[in-house]
Design a protein around this motif. Structure first.
Motif, PDB file in Angstrom:
ATOM      1  N   ILE A  66      95.723  13.080  19.727  1.00 34.19           N
ATOM      2  CA  ILE A  66      95.442  12.191  18.592  1.00 34.19           C
ATOM      3  C   ILE A  66      95.753  12.891  17.280  1.00 34.19           C
ATOM      4  N   ALA A  67      95.327  14.143  17.171  1.00 35.82           N
ATOM      5  CA  ALA A  67      95.551  14.888  15.923  1.00 35.82           C
ATOM      6  C   ALA A  67      97.033  15.095  15.654  1.00 35.82           C
ATOM      7  N   MET A  68      97.808  15.342  16.701  1.00 39.52           N
ATOM      8  CA  MET A  68      99.243  15.543  16.489  1.00 39.52           C
ATOM      9  C   MET A  68      99.947  14.236  16.145  1.00 39.52           C
ATOM     10  N   LYS A  69      99.550  13.120  16.779  1.00 37.18           N
ATOM     11  CA  LYS A  69     100.187  11.833  16.482  1.00 37.18           C
ATOM     12  C   LYS A  69      99.871  11.368  15.069  1.00 37.18           C
ATOM     13  N   VAL A  72      96.533  14.738  11.459  1.00 36.22           N
ATOM     14  CA  VAL A  72      95.268  14.955  10.755  1.00 36.22           C
ATOM     15  C   VAL A  72      94.714  16.333  11.115  1.00 36.22           C
ATOM     16  N   ASP A  73      93.759  16.770  10.327  1.00 35.05           N
ATOM     17  CA  ASP A  73      93.125  18.065  10.574  1.00 35.05           C
ATOM     18  C   ASP A  73      92.136  17.976  11.732  1.00 35.05           C
ATOM     19  N   VAL A  74      91.964  19.117  12.373  1.00 32.58           N
ATOM     20  CA  VAL A  74      91.004  19.230  13.470  1.00 32.58           C
ATOM     21  C   VAL A  74      90.145  20.474  13.243  1.00 32.58           C
ATOM     22  N   GLY A  89      92.259  23.064  10.601  1.00 31.67           N
ATOM     23  CA  GLY A  89      93.654  22.970  10.194  1.00 31.67           C
ATOM     24  C   GLY A  89      94.352  21.880  10.978  1.00 31.67           C
ATOM     25  N   SER A  90      95.660  21.813  10.803  1.00 31.93           N
ATOM     26  CA  SER A  90      96.439  20.824  11.544  1.00 31.93           C
ATOM     27  C   SER A  90      97.223  21.536  12.648  1.00 31.93           C
TER      28      SER A  90
END
Length: 124
Positions: A66-69, A72-74, A89-90
């Motif tokens: 989800i974060a890569m698509k 967004v930051d995690v 970070g991302s």
């Protein structure tokens, strides 16, 4: 009544004894003993690595995707040497063959081992 009889009537109050604690014993310890004691105390502070089941690993994988698509930051929670570390970070890429991910924050990029990851939270 004699002196000793009066002394026997009073209870001994050990809270008034002024002891030097460990200071008196340190002079009798070898440096090797002190090192082992310090290592033991440090080991007691360590947190055991949590055991992740398939559900936990699936949630971590989904949050990374989800974060890569969404780009967004995690917040990645990792466990190493008995303590938890948090990095925000991302995620720039995932290397499944090398079992690492690369995260970029404002200042630098970090490579994290997948086996060290305990939790991933998407920050939106």
């Amino acid at each position: 009544m004699g002196f000793f009889d009066e002394m026997m009537d009073h209870q001994l109050d050990l809270s008034q004894v002024k002891d030097r604690g460990n200071k008196k014993w340190v002079a009798m310890m070898l440096p090797e003993h002190l090192k082992l004691i310090r290592e033991y105390v440090d080991d007691q502070k360590k947190i055991p690595k949590p055991v992740l089941d398939e559900w936990d690993l699936d949630i971590i994988q989904e949050n990374i995707q989800i974060a890569m698509k969404r780009n967004v930051d995690v917040e990645v929670k990792t466990w190493k040497n008995g303590e938890f570390n948090f990095q925000i970070g991302s995620i720039s890429w995932v290397d499944l063959k090398g079992r690492t991910i690369e995260m970029e924050d404002v200042f630098k990029s970090n490579v994290i081992q997948l086996d060290d990851i305990v939790d991933v939270t998407v920050l939106e």
